[in-house]
Design a protein around this motif. Structure first.
Motif, PDB file in Angstrom:
ATOM      1  N   ARG A 296       0.845  -1.202   0.000  1.00 11.66           N
ATOM      2  CA  ARG A 296       0.000   0.000   0.000  1.00 11.66           C
ATOM      3  C   ARG A 296       0.881   1.252   0.000  1.00 11.66           C
ATOM      4  O   ARG A 296       1.886   1.306   0.699  1.00 11.66           O
ATOM      5  N   THR A 297       0.509   2.225  -0.801  1.00  9.89           N
ATOM      6  CA  THR A 297       1.202   3.512  -0.760  1.00  9.89           C
ATOM      7  C   THR A 297       0.204   4.573  -0.298  1.00  9.89           C
ATOM      8  O   THR A 297      -0.988   4.472  -0.573  1.00  9.89           O
ATOM      9  N   THR A 298       0.731   5.544   0.455  1.00 13.57           N
ATOM     10  CA  THR A 298      -0.141   6.590   0.985  1.00 13.57           C
ATOM     11  C   THR A 298       0.375   7.960   0.563  1.00 13.57           C
ATOM     12  O   THR A 298       1.573   8.236   0.693  1.00 13.57           O
ATOM     13  N   THR A 299      -0.517   8.768   0.060  1.00 13.99           N
ATOM     14  CA  THR A 299      -0.129  10.143  -0.277  1.00 13.99           C
ATOM     15  C   THR A 299      -1.010  11.101   0.524  1.00 13.99           C
ATOM     16  O   THR A 299      -2.160  10.790   0.834  1.00 13.99           O
ATOM     17  N   ARG A 300      -0.419  12.243   0.867  1.00  7.73           N
ATOM     18  CA  ARG A 300      -1.118  13.210   1.695  1.00  7.73           C
ATOM     19  C   ARG A 300      -1.079  14.549   0.969  1.00  7.73           C
ATOM     20  O   ARG A 300      -0.004  15.028   0.609  1.00  7.73           O
ATOM     21  N   SER A 301      -2.244  15.104   0.719  1.00 10.65           N
ATOM     22  CA  SER A 301      -2.241  16.401   0.034  1.00 10.65           C
ATOM     23  C   SER A 301      -3.186  17.350   0.739  1.00 10.65           C
ATOM     24  O   SER A 301      -4.225  16.939   1.263  1.00 10.65           O
TER      25      SER A 301
END
Lengths: 269, 365
Positions: A238-243
């Motif tokens: 799983r990859t997580t991005t925060r914007s």
């Protein structure tokens, strides 16, 4: 360990607020409002007096306090200046105008070369929008870059007067009030038109060039003898991005107010 | 040279016969008698056999080229036949199997071109006539915005030919073992931030895709793009080969070997297999192929003659070739583009959309 460190940080901040209030030479307006707090001593007496009179006039005219705070604290950086500024504003009745505590405050830490500009109260937040803060910051930051503190504060007061005047007239300075230039509108239109023209003409042209080699053989698939023999779908990672959410309000204009009732903007110079 | 070709003549009046696609029968141009393919095939059976034998014998005594100039270097690729109706000498390409005598106009067939191993398995008879092909071309011109006016107005077709084009048809299976990286994502709000979690999956598919009769034209003269673009053919109408279908049309035998054509079929089955397998991977937002292993299991090869109309025209000293599927009526071809019309249309759209979109944006912002 982390929790203990955080508690100590908060304690230090409250002590700082207390010391600022204790050792500063406050100038009280007639309504007991503390308008200028020069703890970093960057202003001469004349400069101080001139700025005070201007801030006082604005405060009285628009019933919205306009504060200036200077500090010289190497422990107060960009991560903590917002919390410090908001705590300071709420710590005393001398900040803000009237029961609703409407006001603007510009806090400048000269040692860390950072600032926080806040607005409070319904009228304060309405008058100084997010867009207004952006423009106002541009006005004073170029002076602060050259340590020209009096001129920077004067710009802050002048701009505060302008936005308050606009707010009283019922049209606070906001993004929506800035009409897009015709050049920008037609520029975007031309770019869009270029794509549409190209796609349309190439589509017409494509209908005239139909003798093309085939890359597929779908017509000849024997579906009765075609089958998928093995299927396996396995979770790998799983990859997580925060914007940051670009709220529709900030796109359209207006003021972003936090839970404590403050709106603000800060940065380095 | 003598007796290698057969003129299919009417058994009633000896007039020339031709195959009529719409009736599916051989018709006499003079007495209008009609015969089934089977009747004519039986009638000419012995004549075809003799002609084929004569064709085989002729091979030993073909052209003596020793005294010809070098300009005739392709002469060994030509063949000469005697028309049984008017005794004129016909010079044909070495692959020609059916043609028309330029002197007496009789349709002629060279049965020897389809003897033994060269005999096609199938033939797909013509369904449309030459008039249908001309009408289809006129229809094809319609609605083409960039077609030069002079091109459509002149509309003179230099040549139109109904040709039975030789095709290899490949059967086979592709065993595929493919892995993909597929993703699903979901987002949630945390304060002022949008957190997007993207789950990556290793997706593995193993499958077999079977193909039947993928057509690849085996004629050097036919452009591959044209022959691919007129597909598909309706194979339910395939007939067992008989030369009786040929009168009235041109025909040729294969001029490219199976080996020379198999790569085109391989590329098509591989692309289709990957797409079929990919379509099985569902429920994801994105699919990226990571690894593939495709093994082609070759099956039977069939040899067939398929019906094609070729229409040729000239414009500004350039040749334009159109092809129509003689069975389905699908017409394809590349038309000339009028650059003035292209750029006028481009600019009109550009200016119109710029003004409309620009004004709308200006008002909105």
């Amino acid at each position: 360990m982390m929790r203990k460190k955080r508690c100590l940080g908060l304690m230090n901040m409250l002590i700082a607020v207390f010391l600022v209030l204790l050792f500063s030479v406050p100038v009280f307006a007639e309504n007991d409002t503390l308008l200028i707090l020069d703890d970093a001593s960057v202003l001469s007496e004349e400069e101080y007096a001139e700025l005070y009179l201007h801030a006082y006039d604005i405060t009285e005219k628009y019933e919205c306090a306009v504060h200036i705070v200077t500090i010289d604290d190497p422990d107060l950086d960009m991560n903590s200046i917002q919390q410090f500024s908001e705590s300071l504003y709420l710590s005393s009745d001398q900040f803000g105008y009237g029961p609703s505590k409407d006001g603007f405050m510009l806090v400048v830490n000269v040692s860390e070369r950072c600032y926080w500009l806040l607005a409070y109260g319904d009228f304060g937040n309405m008058a100084l929008t997010d867009y207004g803060k952006e423009i106002m910051s541009e006005e004073f930051l170029d002076d602060f870059s050259f340590d020209d503190w009096p001129r920077g504060f004067q710009d802050y007061l002048n701009f505060s007067e302008q936005v308050l005047e606009m707010a009283v007239d019922g049209a606070p300075l906001d993004k929506a009030e800035q009409p897009a230039s015709p050049l920008t509108s037609y520029g975007i239109g031309a770019f869009f038109a270029l794509i549409v023209s190209f796609i349309t003409c190439e589509s017409f042209k494509g209908k005239m060039q139909t003798a093309v080699k085939s890359s597929y053989a779908h017509h000849y698939i024997d579906m009765l003898n075609t089958n998928i023999e093995f299927r396996n779908d396995r979770f790998a990672y799983r990859t997580t991005t925060r914007s940051k959410i670009q709220s529709s309000k900030s796109k359209e204009g207006g003021t972003t107010v936090n839970k404590k009732g403050f709106s603000g903007k800060g940065g380095k110079f | 040279m003598t007796g290698q070709i057969v003129n299919y003549q009417c058994p009633a009046c000896t007039g020339p016969l031709h195959f009529n696609g719409s009736s599916g029968m051989l018709e006499c141009d003079y007495c209008f008698s009609k015969f089934t393919v089977e009747e004519i095939a039986k009638h000419y059976e012995s004549q075809n056999t003799k002609a084929a034998e004569a064709f085989s014998e002729q091979k030993e005594t073909d052209w003596d080229l020793s005294e010809l100039s070098s300009q005739w270097e392709n002469a060994d690729q030509m063949k000469a036949y005697i028309c049984p109706s008017c005794s004129a000498e016909l010079i044909c390409d070495e692959h020609t199997a059916a043609t028309k005598c330029p002197y007496c106009g009789n349709p002629t067939v060279v049965p020897g071109q389809f003897k033994d191993s060269l005999k096609p398995d199938y033939i797909l008879p013509f369904k449309y006539s030459q008039d249908d092909a001309i009408e289809a071309l006129k229809k094809y011109y319609r609605g083409k915005k960039f077609l030069p006016k002079e091109f459509s107005e002149q509309n003179h077709i230099e040549e139109i030919q109904g040709v039975y084009v030789p095709f290899w048809m490949f059967d086979g299976k592709v065993h595929a073992n493919i892995t993909f990286d597929a993703t699903k994502s979901h987002s949630l709000k945390q304060g002022q931030f949008l957190i997007t979690n993207t789950d990556h999956f290793d997706v593995h598919r193993v499958g077999t895709v079977s193909f039947e009769k993928i057509p690849v034209d085996c004629s050097k003269r036919m452009p591959d793009g044209h022959m691919d673009a007129i597909e598909p053919f309706d194979y339910s109408m395939l007939k067992e080969f008989s030369t009786a279908y040929l009168p009235g049309y041109l025909a040729e035998r294969s001029s490219l070997s199976v080996k020379e054509c198999v790569d085109r079929a391989d590329a098509r089955v591989q692309n289709s297999t990957v797409q079929i397998i990919k379509e099985d991977v569902i429920g994801y937002e994105s699919i990226t192929e990571k690894q593939r292993n495709l093994q082609i299991e070759r099956g039977k090869i069939h040899y067939a003659l398929l019906p094609v109309y070729l229409l040729a025209t000239k414009y500004q000293n350039q040749d334009y070739l159109f092809a129509m599927n003689g069975q389905t009526g699908k017409l394809i071809g590349n038309l000339p583009v009028d650059k003035t019309k292209y750029w006028t249309t481009f600019l009109s759209i550009f200016v119109g959309v710029t003004l409309a979109a620009g004004t709308l944006l200006w008002l909105m912002l």
